[in-house]
Scaffold this active site. Structure first.
Site, PDB file in Angstrom:
ATOM      1  N   ASP A  28       5.810  -2.493   1.439  1.00 12.80           N
ATOM      2  CA  ASP A  28       6.147  -3.538   0.474  1.00 12.80           C
ATOM      3  C   ASP A  28       5.203  -3.510  -0.720  1.00 12.80           C
ATOM      4  O   ASP A  28       4.004  -3.267  -0.568  1.00 12.80           O
ATOM      5  CB  ASP A  28       6.056  -4.905   1.168  1.00 12.80           C
ATOM      6  CG  ASP A  28       6.681  -6.018   0.355  1.00 12.80           C
ATOM      7  OD1 ASP A  28       7.454  -5.720  -0.570  1.00 12.80           O
ATOM      8  OD2 ASP A  28       6.386  -7.190   0.649  1.00 12.80           O
ATOM      9  N   GLY A  29       5.752  -3.744  -1.902  1.00 15.36           N
ATOM     10  CA  GLY A  29       4.916  -3.922  -3.078  1.00 15.36           C
ATOM     11  C   GLY A  29       5.101  -2.907  -4.179  1.00 15.36           C
ATOM     12  O   GLY A  29       4.351  -2.920  -5.162  1.00 15.36           O
ATOM     13  N   HIS A  45       8.432   2.877  -7.122  1.00  8.62           N
ATOM     14  CA  HIS A  45       9.077   3.496  -5.962  1.00  8.62           C
ATOM     15  C   HIS A  45       8.660   4.961  -5.824  1.00  8.62           C
ATOM     16  O   HIS A  45       8.465   5.460  -4.707  1.00  8.62           O
ATOM     17  CB  HIS A  45      10.596   3.387  -6.089  1.00  8.62           C
ATOM     18  CG  HIS A  45      11.109   1.978  -6.004  1.00  8.62           C
ATOM     19  ND1 HIS A  45      10.734   1.113  -4.996  1.00  8.62           N
ATOM     20  CD2 HIS A  45      11.974   1.291  -6.798  1.00  8.62           C
ATOM     21  CE1 HIS A  45      11.344  -0.043  -5.160  1.00  8.62           C
ATOM     22  NE2 HIS A  45      12.099   0.032  -6.254  1.00  8.62           N
ATOM     23  N   LEU A 139       4.664  14.506  15.930  1.00  4.92           N
ATOM     24  CA  LEU A 139       4.982  13.158  15.480  1.00  4.92           C
ATOM     25  C   LEU A 139       6.492  12.972  15.332  1.00  4.92           C
ATOM     26  O   LEU A 139       7.184  13.837  14.793  1.00  4.92           O
ATOM     27  CB  LEU A 139       4.313  12.904  14.121  1.00  4.92           C
ATOM     28  CG  LEU A 139       4.716  11.623  13.384  1.00  4.92           C
ATOM     29  CD1 LEU A 139       4.120  10.401  14.063  1.00  4.92           C
ATOM     30  CD2 LEU A 139       4.279  11.688  11.917  1.00  4.92           C
ATOM     31  N   ARG A 202       5.768 -11.434   6.986  1.00  5.45           N
ATOM     32  CA  ARG A 202       7.065 -11.655   7.631  1.00  5.45           C
ATOM     33  C   ARG A 202       7.656 -10.302   7.988  1.00  5.45           C
ATOM     34  O   ARG A 202       7.262  -9.271   7.460  1.00  5.45           O
ATOM     35  CB  ARG A 202       8.004 -12.434   6.722  1.00  5.45           C
ATOM     36  CG  ARG A 202       8.243 -11.794   5.360  1.00  5.45           C
ATOM     37  CD  ARG A 202       9.189 -12.631   4.507  1.00  5.45           C
ATOM     38  NE  ARG A 202       9.374 -12.030   3.193  1.00  5.45           N
ATOM     39  CZ  ARG A 202       8.616 -12.280   2.141  1.00  5.45           C
ATOM     40  NH1 ARG A 202       7.599 -13.126   2.253  1.00  5.45           N
ATOM     41  NH2 ARG A 202       8.847 -11.692   0.984  1.00  5.45           N
TER      42      ARG A 202
END
Length: 259
Positions: A28-29, A45, A139, A202
């Site tokens: 986020d951000g 982005h 991974l 959240r």
């Protein structure tokens, strides 16, 4: 987020000491990062994709088994058209430019989220990433694309309801395990640690079922600034948590087992 945080996380990984097997990231951000610098959202982005590359490389270095990234939510389609197109363009670039490196690094790509209504070029791209890397054993990079946890749980409920209607399942046979087996993550362990950047606290419809006993770390940094030090700091904090899973303290459980 110091060198000691990185050293502690690396040491824990080497010793197998309380290291999370599965880390999930809410990235986020990006938009705020760009706005603070007077740049277009697309640049935020784009820098976010660079941060994702750093996160994947750090997860490999720290010997994390699963890394789930919230790349595009089911709600993201409601964003302005030009931003959605920018995000999809970056997805194309990431897979086209990074798939070879991921494959060479023994990374297995898994995609979760609804695919039925995706454009063919996007569906083909996601399928290619999974097929090319399906035999890899390092991974597992889980990409949550067009993903919404409420939608996922609703789909599992519909599948079970259909089985009941067809007489293949009795209502009393529906339990937590029956639901879990029909989620997108049926073959993936629940996340031990969920990290969200930007200071927000959240889940935003991300892994609601799977996060029942996850530990949370909320970082104040914006996603484009995320790096190995940030991941290591979160893991170092996680290593000091006492995970109880709704029961006794871990130490008390260990003492009881030993006796």
């Amino acid at each position: 987020m110091t060198e000691s945080d990185i050293l502690e996380a690396e040491t824990n990984a080497q010793r197998g000491c309380a290291a999370p097997r599965h880390v999930a990231l809410i990235m986020d951000g990006n938009g705020r990062w760009a706005a603070q610098r007077g740049l277009p959202r697309f640049e935020g982005h784009r820098r976010g994709v660079e941060a994702l590359r750093r996160a994947v490389r750090a997860a490999i270095k720290l010997k994390i088994g699963y890394l789930t990234v919230y790349s595009f939510s089911a709600e993201n389609w409601s964003r302005p058209r030009e931003e959605v197109e920018s995000l999809l363009t970056l997805l194309h670039r990431f897979i086209r430019n990074d798939l070879a490196e991921l494959h060479a690094s023994n990374v297995r790509v898994r995609v979760i989220g609804a695919r039925a209504d995706l454009a063919p070029d996007i569906s083909d791209l996601l399928r290619e990433a999974e097929q090319v890397t399906q035999a890899n054993t390092g991974l597992t990079l889980v990409v949550a694309f067009n993903y919404g946890s409420r939608q996922e749980i609703a789909a599992a409920a519909r599948a079970l309801a259909e089985m009941v209607a067809q007489g293949r399942l009795a209502p009393e046979e529906i339990d937590a395990e029956a639901i879990a087996r029909r989620l997108d993550t049926a073959d993936i362990p629940d996340p031990d640690l969920i990290i969200r950047t930007s200071g927000e606290q959240r889940l935003s419809n991300f892994l609601l079922w799977q996060a029942a006993y996850s530990e949370f770390v909320f970082l104040p940094i914006l996603w484009p600034d995320f790096d190995e030090a940030a991941l290591s700091a979160a893991i170092a904090e996680y290593a000091h948590r006492d995970r109880r899973f709704g029961g006794l303290e871990a130490a008390a459980r260990s003492a009881k087992t030993a006796s």
